[in-house]
Write a protein that holds these residues in place. Structure first.
Motif, PDB file in Angstrom:
ATOM      1  N   ARG A   1      -4.999 -15.471  -8.045  1.00  0.00           N
ATOM      2  CA  ARG A   1      -4.755 -15.732  -6.740  1.00  0.00           C
ATOM      3  C   ARG A   1      -4.917 -14.665  -5.489  1.00  0.00           C
ATOM      4  NH1 ARG A   1      -0.454 -18.684  -8.839  1.00  0.00           N
ATOM      5  NH2 ARG A   1       0.959 -17.585  -7.346  1.00  0.00           N
ATOM      6  N   ASP A   2      -4.732 -13.510  -6.268  1.00  0.00           N
ATOM      7  CA  ASP A   2      -4.682 -12.353  -5.290  1.00  0.00           C
ATOM      8  C   ASP A   2      -5.714 -12.007  -4.344  1.00  0.00           C
ATOM      9  OD1 ASP A   2      -5.841  -9.718  -6.123  1.00  0.00           O
ATOM     10  OD2 ASP A   2      -5.385 -10.902  -7.823  1.00  0.00           O
TER      11      ASP A   2
ATOM     12  N   GLN B   1      -0.036 -21.114  17.888  1.00  0.00           N
ATOM     13  CA  GLN B   1      -0.673 -21.393  16.635  1.00  0.00           C
ATOM     14  C   GLN B   1       0.002 -20.531  15.525  1.00  0.00           C
ATOM     15  OE1 GLN B   1      -4.847 -22.116  16.031  1.00  0.00           O
ATOM     16  NE2 GLN B   1      -5.145 -22.191  18.302  1.00  0.00           N
ATOM     17  N   ALA B   2       0.225 -21.192  14.537  1.00  0.00           N
ATOM     18  CA  ALA B   2       0.689 -20.482  13.366  1.00  0.00           C
ATOM     19  C   ALA B   2      -0.342 -19.698  12.351  1.00  0.00           C
ATOM     20  CB  ALA B   2       1.486 -21.514  12.336  1.00  0.00           C
ATOM     21  N   PRO B   3      -0.079 -18.998  11.447  1.00  0.00           N
ATOM     22  CA  PRO B   3      -1.233 -18.553  10.759  1.00  0.00           C
ATOM     23  C   PRO B   3      -1.811 -19.345   9.860  1.00  0.00           C
ATOM     24  CG  PRO B   3       0.731 -16.914  10.650  1.00  0.00           C
ATOM     25  CD  PRO B   3       1.234 -18.302  11.087  1.00  0.00           C
ATOM     26  N   THR B   4      -3.181 -19.285   9.912  1.00  0.00           N
ATOM     27  CA  THR B   4      -3.874 -20.301   8.933  1.00  0.00           C
ATOM     28  C   THR B   4      -4.306 -19.332   7.551  1.00  0.00           C
ATOM     29  OG1 THR B   4      -5.977 -19.863  10.128  1.00  0.00           O
ATOM     30  CG2 THR B   4      -4.670 -21.652  10.675  1.00  0.00           C
ATOM     31  N   LYS B   5      -4.361 -17.974   7.717  1.00  0.00           N
ATOM     32  CA  LYS B   5      -5.108 -17.172   6.582  1.00  0.00           C
ATOM     33  C   LYS B   5      -4.120 -16.391   5.977  1.00  0.00           C
ATOM     34  CE  LYS B   5      -8.999 -14.411   5.310  1.00  0.00           C
ATOM     35  NZ  LYS B   5     -10.113 -13.843   5.667  1.00  0.00           N
ATOM     36  N   TYR B   6      -3.620 -16.137   4.684  1.00  0.00           N
ATOM     37  CA  TYR B   6      -2.305 -15.382   4.331  1.00  0.00           C
ATOM     38  C   TYR B   6      -3.081 -14.583   3.126  1.00  0.00           C
ATOM     39  CZ  TYR B   6       1.289 -18.023   6.440  1.00  0.00           C
ATOM     40  OH  TYR B   6       2.077 -18.595   7.624  1.00  0.00           O
ATOM     41  N   GLU B   7      -2.595 -13.432   2.862  1.00  0.00           N
ATOM     42  CA  GLU B   7      -3.256 -12.510   1.729  1.00  0.00           C
ATOM     43  C   GLU B   7      -1.999 -12.198   1.048  1.00  0.00           C
ATOM     44  OE1 GLU B   7      -4.905  -9.170   3.793  1.00  0.00           O
ATOM     45  OE2 GLU B   7      -2.993  -8.647   4.982  1.00  0.00           O
ATOM     46  N   LEU B   8      -2.461 -12.181  -0.465  1.00  0.00           N
ATOM     47  CA  LEU B   8      -1.627 -11.756  -1.379  1.00  0.00           C
ATOM     48  C   LEU B   8      -1.856 -10.432  -2.193  1.00  0.00           C
ATOM     49  CD1 LEU B   8       0.801 -12.696  -3.724  1.00  0.00           C
ATOM     50  CD2 LEU B   8      -1.019 -13.643  -4.562  1.00  0.00           C
ATOM     51  N   VAL B   9      -1.171  -9.470  -1.960  1.00  0.00           N
ATOM     52  CA  VAL B   9      -1.412  -8.299  -2.403  1.00  0.00           C
ATOM     53  C   VAL B   9      -0.621  -7.682  -3.490  1.00  0.00           C
ATOM     54  CG1 VAL B   9      -1.993  -6.108  -1.635  1.00  0.00           C
ATOM     55  CG2 VAL B   9      -2.280  -7.666  -0.087  1.00  0.00           C
ATOM     56  N   ILE B  10      -1.012  -7.195  -4.694  1.00  0.00           N
ATOM     57  CA  ILE B  10      -0.266  -6.711  -5.717  1.00  0.00           C
ATOM     58  C   ILE B  10      -0.775  -5.373  -6.189  1.00  0.00           C
ATOM     59  CG2 ILE B  10       0.162  -7.127  -8.262  1.00  0.00           C
ATOM     60  CD1 ILE B  10      -0.730 -10.241  -7.658  1.00  0.00           C
ATOM     61  N   ASN B  11       0.350  -4.451  -6.248  1.00  0.00           N
ATOM     62  CA  ASN B  11       0.267  -3.184  -6.749  1.00  0.00           C
ATOM     63  C   ASN B  11       0.473  -3.110  -8.340  1.00  0.00           C
ATOM     64  OD1 ASN B  11       1.026  -0.428  -7.308  1.00  0.00           O
ATOM     65  ND2 ASN B  11       1.115   0.088  -5.057  1.00  0.00           N
TER      66      ASN B  11
ATOM     67  N   THR C   1       0.890  -1.077  -0.065  1.00  0.00           N
ATOM     68  CA  THR C   1      -0.040  -0.052   0.030  1.00  0.00           C
ATOM     69  C   THR C   1       0.935   1.242   0.166  1.00  0.00           C
ATOM     70  OG1 THR C   1      -0.240  -0.153   2.306  1.00  0.00           O
ATOM     71  CG2 THR C   1      -2.074  -0.890   1.022  1.00  0.00           C
ATOM     72  N   GLY C   2       2.222   1.079   0.427  1.00  0.00           N
ATOM     73  CA  GLY C   2       3.065   2.273   0.369  1.00  0.00           C
ATOM     74  C   GLY C   2       4.031   2.263  -0.736  1.00  0.00           C
ATOM     75  N   GLY C   3       3.592   1.474  -1.638  1.00  0.00           N
ATOM     76  CA  GLY C   3       4.212   1.687  -3.049  1.00  0.00           C
ATOM     77  C   GLY C   3       5.087   0.258  -3.730  1.00  0.00           C
ATOM     78  N   GLY C   4       5.223  -0.528  -2.555  1.00  0.00           N
ATOM     79  CA  GLY C   4       5.946  -1.677  -2.922  1.00  0.00           C
ATOM     80  C   GLY C   4       5.119  -2.646  -4.126  1.00  0.00           C
ATOM     81  N   LEU C   5       5.783  -3.500  -4.472  1.00  0.00           N
ATOM     82  CA  LEU C   5       5.309  -4.425  -5.586  1.00  0.00           C
ATOM     83  C   LEU C   5       4.278  -5.257  -5.102  1.00  0.00           C
ATOM     84  CD1 LEU C   5       5.070  -5.253  -8.679  1.00  0.00           C
ATOM     85  CD2 LEU C   5       7.416  -6.684  -8.363  1.00  0.00           C
ATOM     86  N   ILE C   6       4.603  -6.407  -4.381  1.00  0.00           N
ATOM     87  CA  ILE C   6       3.845  -7.506  -4.167  1.00  0.00           C
ATOM     88  C   ILE C   6       4.040  -8.132  -2.530  1.00  0.00           C
ATOM     89  CG2 ILE C   6       5.390  -9.079  -4.954  1.00  0.00           C
ATOM     90  CD1 ILE C   6       3.099 -10.914  -5.754  1.00  0.00           C
ATOM     91  N   SER C   7       3.143  -8.493  -1.830  1.00  0.00           N
ATOM     92  CA  SER C   7       3.275  -8.761  -0.467  1.00  0.00           C
ATOM     93  C   SER C   7       2.500 -10.254  -0.355  1.00  0.00           C
ATOM     94  CB  SER C   7       2.742  -7.806   0.643  1.00  0.00           C
ATOM     95  OG  SER C   7       1.474  -7.774   0.524  1.00  0.00           O
ATOM     96  N   TYR C   8       2.998 -10.932   0.569  1.00  0.00           N
ATOM     97  CA  TYR C   8       2.539 -12.279   1.050  1.00  0.00           C
ATOM     98  C   TYR C   8       2.825 -12.536   2.500  1.00  0.00           C
ATOM     99  CZ  TYR C   8       1.040 -17.211   1.042  1.00  0.00           C
ATOM    100  OH  TYR C   8       0.277 -18.184   1.540  1.00  0.00           O
ATOM    101  N   GLY C   9       1.662 -12.635   3.370  1.00  0.00           N
ATOM    102  CA  GLY C   9       1.687 -12.642   4.711  1.00  0.00           C
ATOM    103  C   GLY C   9       0.561 -12.877   5.480  1.00  0.00           C
ATOM    104  N   ALA C  10       0.644 -13.126   6.611  1.00  0.00           N
ATOM    105  CA  ALA C  10      -0.418 -13.688   7.444  1.00  0.00           C
ATOM    106  C   ALA C  10      -1.450 -12.305   7.487  1.00  0.00           C
ATOM    107  CB  ALA C  10      -0.069 -14.028   8.933  1.00  0.00           C
ATOM    108  N   ASP C  11      -2.658 -12.576   7.566  1.00  0.00           N
ATOM    109  CA  ASP C  11      -3.759 -11.640   7.531  1.00  0.00           C
ATOM    110  C   ASP C  11      -4.029 -11.444   9.074  1.00  0.00           C
ATOM    111  OD1 ASP C  11      -6.069 -10.388   7.939  1.00  0.00           O
ATOM    112  OD2 ASP C  11      -7.300 -11.470   6.679  1.00  0.00           O
ATOM    113  N   PRO C  12      -3.412 -10.181   9.541  1.00  0.00           N
ATOM    114  CA  PRO C  12      -3.489  -9.833  10.982  1.00  0.00           C
ATOM    115  C   PRO C  12      -4.767  -9.759  11.459  1.00  0.00           C
ATOM    116  CG  PRO C  12      -2.884  -8.025   9.724  1.00  0.00           C
ATOM    117  CD  PRO C  12      -3.086  -9.112   8.716  1.00  0.00           C
TER     118      PRO C  12
END
Length: 234
Positions: free
Chosen positions: A228-229, A200-210, A163-174
Motif C-alpha cells: 500500500r505504500d 476542503q479536506a485532503p483527498t490524496k494521502y501518502e504512505l512512506v516507509i523507511n 526522510t529524516g530517519g523516522g519509521l513511517i508516515s501517513y499524511g496529506a500529499d502537499p
C-alpha cells in the motif's frame, strides 16, 4: 517558525477584502479564519492539512507494523487546539486496538526529551507524532533521535519525518493540495468569492516507509503494508 495558520491570520489583520487561498492549514475554524468549513464567510478559504478523524489511522498503522505495542505516547503540542483534536480522535479508537495512551507535550526541548525518555522506561511502547504543529516540527530531529535511541516504533504525519530517519508516515500529499489551490485561485479571479468556496479536506494521502529504520528496530514490515505504500526509503 511561522505556521500557515499564523500567516493567514496576519494577512487577515492586514486586509479583510483581499482574497486569501491557504493550504496545509490546521483547524481553520478553531483559528478563527473562517466561520465554517462549508461556508467560510470571510476573505479566506482553502485546503486543510488533515481531518481529525484520520488520526486513528496512525494508530492502525503503528499496530500493523508493531503488533506487540500496548502503550502509545501521543506526541503533540497541548497549546495547539489541533493537537488536542487529534488526540481525542486517537482516544476514540484506542480501546479497539487494546492500547494505553500517554500524551507527551513538546513545547520545549526539555519537555520533549523528558517526556519520551520517561515513557520509554516501560516495555511495549510506540509513538504517534500528532501534528502538524510548529513545535512538533521544531523538535523533529530530537524526536527521531529519541525514538531510535529507545527503540520505539513511531508513526508520523508529514513525510519529511521519514526522510529524516523516522519509521513511517501517513499524511496529506502537499503537492496535491497546491494543485487544487490553483483551481480555487482561478475561480476567484473569474469572480467567485472565497466566502462561498468551502474549505476542503485532503483527498490524496501518502504512505512512506523507511526500511532502514525498520531494520534498525528489528521490525519486519508486513507485505500487506508494503503493497500500500507510496514510497519506500531504503
Amino acid at each position: 517558525m511561522a505556521t500557515a495558520g499564523s500567516i493567514v491570520g496576519a494577512f487577515q489583520q492586514a486586509s479583510r477584502t483581499v482574497p486569501i487561498v491557504f493550504v496545509t492549514t490546521i483547524d481553520p475554524v478553531g483559528g478563527g479564519w473562517v466561520e465554517s468549513l462549508s461556508r467560510p464567510g470571510s476573505n479566506a478559504t482553502g485546503f486543510a492539512a488533515y481531518e481529525f478523524s484520520m488520526s486513528g489511522k496512525w494508530l492502525e498503522l503503528l499496530k500493523e507494523i508493531a503488533p506487540w505495542v500496548k502503550r502509545v505516547a501521543v506526541i503533540r503540542d497541548p497549546s495547539v487546539p489541533a493537537g488536542s483534536g487529534g488526540l481525542a480522535a486517537i482516544q476514540t479508537v484506542a480501546p479497539s486496538f487494546g492500547v494505553e495512551l500517554t500524551p507527551v507535550g513538546v513545547r520545549t526541548t526539555d519537555e520533549t526529551e523528558r517526556g519520551i525518555t520517561t515513557f520509554a522506561r516501560s516495555a511495549n511502547g510506540g509513538l504517534i507524532v500528532a501534528g502538524p504543529a510548529s513545535s512538533v516540527e521544531r523538535h523533529r530531529d530530537l524526536i527521531i533521535t529519541l525514538a531510535a535511541k529507545h527503540r520505539l516504533p513511531a508513526v508520523y504525519g508529514p513525510r519529511f519525518f521519514v526522510t529524516g530517519g523516522g519509521l513511517i508516515s501517513y499524511g496529506a500529499d502537499p503537492v496535491d493540495q497546491y494543485r487544487r489551490a490553483a483551481g480555487y485561485v482561478d475561480r476567484i479571479l473569474k469572480g467567485e468569492k472565497p466566502a462561498d468556496l468551502p474549505v476542503q479536506a485532503p483527498t490524496k494521502y501518502e504512505l512512506v516507509i523507511n526500511l532502514k529504520t525498520a531494520r534498525a528496530l528489528g521490525l519486519e514490515v508486513p507485505p500487506t503494508l508494503l503493497a500500500r505504500d507510496d514510497e519506500v526509503i531504503e
